[in-house]
Every structure is written in C-alpha cells, then in structure tokens.
Design an enzyme around this catalytic site. Structure first.
Site, PDB file in Angstrom:
ATOM      1  N   HIS A   8      29.154   4.261 -24.258  1.00 36.15           N
ATOM      2  CA  HIS A   8      29.274   5.625 -24.775  1.00 36.15           C
ATOM      3  C   HIS A   8      30.572   5.776 -25.581  1.00 36.15           C
ATOM      4  O   HIS A   8      30.575   6.376 -26.650  1.00 36.15           O
ATOM      5  CB  HIS A   8      29.268   6.641 -23.620  1.00 36.15           C
TER       6      HIS A   8
ATOM      7  N   HIS B  82      32.954   4.586 -15.121  1.00 36.16           N
ATOM      8  CA  HIS B  82      33.798   3.636 -15.835  1.00 36.16           C
ATOM      9  C   HIS B  82      35.239   3.723 -15.376  1.00 36.16           C
ATOM     10  O   HIS B  82      35.695   4.773 -14.916  1.00 36.16           O
ATOM     11  CB  HIS B  82      33.768   3.898 -17.350  1.00 36.16           C
TER      12      HIS B  82
END
Length: 177
Positions: free
Chosen positions: A111, A150
């Site tokens: 992303h 993440h």
C-alpha cells in the site's frame, strides 16, 4: 542476521507504542478508511481520468504510472516472498491487527509503495499537488502501522520502492516521448 536484530527490536517497540494505547480502536477506524484509499481503485480511476481529460500531459501521466507499476509490482512480490517477514501480531500477543491483510508477509508495504509511486507521478506532472500527494501517501503508510499489519521499516522500504519505481519510469517515459 544479528545485524538486523536492533532494527527488529525498534520495529516491535514502535508498533507496541502505536498500538498499545486506549484509543487504538478509534484510531483504527480512521486508519481503515485512509488505508482503503490506497487499495488501488483510485489509482486506476485517476490514471484513466487524467488520460481522458488532460490533453497536455494525460498520456504521459498514464504511461509513467503504468510503467512505474510494472516495475514496482514484480519487485514487491519478489521481496515479499524472499524476506518472508512475519506481520506484527505474529511477534507479540500484545499486538492486534485491525484488518486482515491480503497477503501473508509484511516487508515491504505494498500500500505504501503504491501510494508513494502515485504521489511521485502526481507531483511530477502536477507540482501544485505534490505536497498534498506526499502527505496522503505518508498517511497511508502510517495507517498500515496503526492497523497493525506493518512495521515501520516495512513502510519506509515500501516508500523507497514506490519513489524509486516512479522515478525510473518518469526518467524513461520523459526521455522516450
């Protein structure tokens, strides 16, 4: 592997800091929305819209973005499947992911890579939007940390991947056309 242990400890401590507060559910609601803006649908819509409606740079914008993604995606896939870095919640029972990621591994953040790629392309062709695009990309990267999927270094490496892929594509497209 001992050389990356301090980085891994810092990553874990940062994730615990970001996710270990009483407002994390509220922050996750906003982060989920921000993260969704980086799912890819808007990139396609933006690219096609610019191509169709901007006679000045539309085709170059679309070509540069398309080439940049053609560079970024294989590197992203290769890195994910080579490093096989586990996601934050797998490192500590104190960490919780607020979404289910689309793949198994965390390094790099796709992303974030895509967001910085688009921010770089936007910034090149539309300099007045550069700062806003970079801020939006940074928010997407931060949202991935705040959603618990993440680590900080995943996001930093994703940003570097997106920036460099876009720059390579821009250099090629602008040289050829």
């Amino acid at each position: 592997m001992r050389t990356i242990e301090p980085i891994a400890r810092m990553d874990l401590a940062f994730s615990l800091f970001c996710l270990g507060h009483r407002f994390n559910a509220q922050v996750a609601r906003v982060s989920r929305w921000v993260s969704r803006t980086g799912d890819g649908h808007l990139y396609l819509l933006l690219g096609v819209s610019v191509w169709l409606f901007d006679d000045t740079v539309g085709k170059l914008f679309f070509a540069a973005a398309l080439l940049a993604f053609a560079i970024e995606l294989p590197i992203y896939w290769l890195a994910k499947n080579s490093f096989k870095r586990r996601r934050p919640e797998e490192f500590s029972n104190l960490l919780h992911a607020f979404i289910t990621p689309s793949d198994r591994y965390s390094l790099p953040s796709g992303h974030t890579a895509a967001a910085f790629l688009m921010a770089t392309i936007i910034g090149h062709f539309y300099p007045g939007w550069h700062d806003a695009a970079l801020m939006w990309a940074a928010f997407i990267g931060a949202s991935r940390i705040l959603l618990g999927v993440h680590f900080l270094t995943d996001v930093v490496i994703g940003a570097a991947l997106g920036l460099s892929s876009a720059q390579i594509a821009l250099n090629y497209v602008l040289d050829k056309f």
